[in-house]
Design a protein around this motif. Sequence first.
Motif, mmCIF file in Angstrom:
data_model
loop_
_atom_site.group_PDB
_atom_site.id
_atom_site.type_symbol
_atom_site.label_atom_id
_atom_site.label_comp_id
_atom_site.label_asym_id
_atom_site.label_seq_id
_atom_site.Cartn_x
_atom_site.Cartn_y
_atom_site.Cartn_z
ATOM 1 N N GLN A 5 -17.727 -5.890 -9.550
ATOM 2 C CA GLN A 5 -18.825 -4.935 -9.646
ATOM 3 C C GLN A 5 -18.414 -3.659 -8.944
ATOM 4 O O GLN A 5 -17.865 -3.679 -7.856
ATOM 5 C CB GLN A 5 -20.096 -5.492 -9.002
ATOM 6 N N LYS A 6 -18.702 -2.526 -9.567
ATOM 7 C CA LYS A 6 -18.326 -1.249 -8.990
ATOM 8 C C LYS A 6 -19.403 -0.232 -9.317
ATOM 9 O O LYS A 6 -19.812 -0.100 -10.456
ATOM 10 C CB LYS A 6 -16.975 -0.775 -9.545
ATOM 11 N N ASN A 7 -19.871 0.501 -8.316
ATOM 12 C CA ASN A 7 -20.846 1.559 -8.543
ATOM 13 C C ASN A 7 -20.124 2.801 -9.029
ATOM 14 O O ASN A 7 -19.217 3.306 -8.371
ATOM 15 C CB ASN A 7 -21.604 1.876 -7.253
ATOM 16 N N SER A 24 -10.541 -4.637 -20.531
ATOM 17 C CA SER A 24 -10.765 -3.443 -19.731
ATOM 18 C C SER A 24 -11.867 -2.643 -20.377
ATOM 19 O O SER A 24 -11.952 -2.551 -21.593
ATOM 20 C CB SER A 24 -9.486 -2.604 -19.632
ATOM 21 N N LEU A 25 -12.740 -2.074 -19.588
ATOM 22 C CA LEU A 25 -13.922 -1.403 -20.085
ATOM 23 C C LEU A 25 -13.737 0.098 -20.031
ATOM 24 O O LEU A 25 -13.292 0.644 -19.027
ATOM 25 C CB LEU A 25 -15.141 -1.801 -19.252
ATOM 26 N N ILE A 51 -19.244 -8.789 -15.858
ATOM 27 C CA ILE A 51 -19.307 -7.419 -15.373
ATOM 28 C C ILE A 51 -20.766 -7.007 -15.289
ATOM 29 O O ILE A 51 -21.531 -7.156 -16.238
ATOM 30 C CB ILE A 51 -18.513 -6.447 -16.261
ATOM 31 N N ASP A 52 -21.187 -6.546 -14.127
ATOM 32 C CA ASP A 52 -22.555 -6.094 -13.913
ATOM 33 C C ASP A 52 -22.695 -4.637 -14.315
ATOM 34 O O ASP A 52 -21.786 -3.827 -14.088
ATOM 35 C CB ASP A 52 -22.938 -6.261 -12.438
ATOM 36 N N ILE A 53 -23.810 -4.298 -14.916
ATOM 37 C CA ILE A 53 -24.057 -2.943 -15.377
ATOM 38 C C ILE A 53 -25.418 -2.482 -14.890
ATOM 39 O O ILE A 53 -26.243 -3.280 -14.455
ATOM 40 C CB ILE A 53 -23.990 -2.849 -16.919
ATOM 41 N N ASP A 54 -25.642 -1.199 -14.956
ATOM 42 C CA ASP A 54 -26.926 -0.611 -14.575
ATOM 43 C C ASP A 54 -27.896 -0.793 -15.736
ATOM 44 O O ASP A 54 -27.668 -0.267 -16.830
ATOM 45 C CB ASP A 54 -26.719 0.869 -14.259
ATOM 46 N N ASN A 185 -25.907 -7.619 -17.218
ATOM 47 C CA ASN A 185 -24.468 -7.906 -17.181
ATOM 48 C C ASN A 185 -24.047 -8.551 -18.493
ATOM 49 O O ASN A 185 -24.879 -8.995 -19.283
ATOM 50 C CB ASN A 185 -24.092 -8.796 -15.990
ATOM 51 N N PHE A 186 -22.741 -8.556 -18.710
ATOM 52 C CA PHE A 186 -22.137 -9.246 -19.846
ATOM 53 C C PHE A 186 -21.060 -10.182 -19.312
ATOM 54 O O PHE A 186 -20.355 -9.857 -18.359
ATOM 55 C CB PHE A 186 -21.542 -8.259 -20.850
#
Length: 339
Positions: A5-7, A24-25, A51-54, A185-186
């Motif tokens: 996870q990365k902001n 890779s995203l 991968i966590d997303i907003d 997240n996905f």
Amino acid sequence: MYIRQKNMRQPWYCLILLGLLGISLFPASSFSQSTECESVIVQHIGDTVRIDIDPAPIVIRCDKEPMKLDALCVEIIEAGFYRIYTEIGYTANQGNESFYLFPRAEDNSYVKPADPNAGPYRVVADTSFLPFRTRSDVGRFYLDNGLYSIELNHYFLIQNRYPQFLNPPAVFMQGDCPESVHFYNFQFEYLGDTLKTFDIAIQKSADRDSAQAGETIQYQLTVENLGADDSQSIIVTDVHPEYIALDQFNPQPDSAADNSHFWQISALPAGEKMEISYRGTISAEAPDSILLINNRCSIHAVGDVNDENNQDSVAIHIIHESFLIFQHYDLGTEKTCSS
């Protein structure tokens, strides 16, 4: 499971999977590589990368654009089947927060799910009007090497052709409803280069439904492959409650932690069963009451096509000896009258 996870300032992330799987995203508007990436190493079939997303920008709606949205872009290094999951948030009083997704390749061709439920689509249906978050299986896809955009689509777009998922039934969305789907997240689970069709089921039984302190119970687990193909890498988990001590395992568990025991089954041919048995002894520390305890078991196998039969349990009544008096009397009344 590996989690990164990365902001970031933009609502896009990148993820690189090395080894068997590599993802890779990148920003969905292009396939140019981003320099802000998190790397994850996946080594075995069944490894899952999340991968966590907003959730604020990753939302699709039925009343206005976007009704479809590119949520992220992935690079597949190891070709094969992938099961994709996503965690979604449902809103109160909205009953049609349903959706489907497609991986879209660089040539703009779509990858169809191997397990559709509505024509070529796999709809994740909203069946409630309550607010909650849940993890949903959005389908299994064969992804070759290359880059893919994960395109989200609101069920509104296909409701006329496939109305069976409307909630409430037969009440169509008119385009003025706020039925929005939020994504958190996905997750990508690597299934290997062939898609097997097996259905692993588990059943649990005991030779009695009640016992006193010091008495024993014989438990049996039956694992069966109901599918057409041989299954591999099955994990059996058995959780026992307090006041029961276990022994005489056959076969012995591969590992144990706290009140759980684990067995690893390397393979189970189609149509065959495997049985696990053990003995439980009721502890003398059981409370001075009638206590109902549940002994639970579950199985997990990568590629299992049916998770409805992956859990079972057995309930046992622990009866303290002070209550046994009630089991040995048959009370009645009789009245005689004379005049």
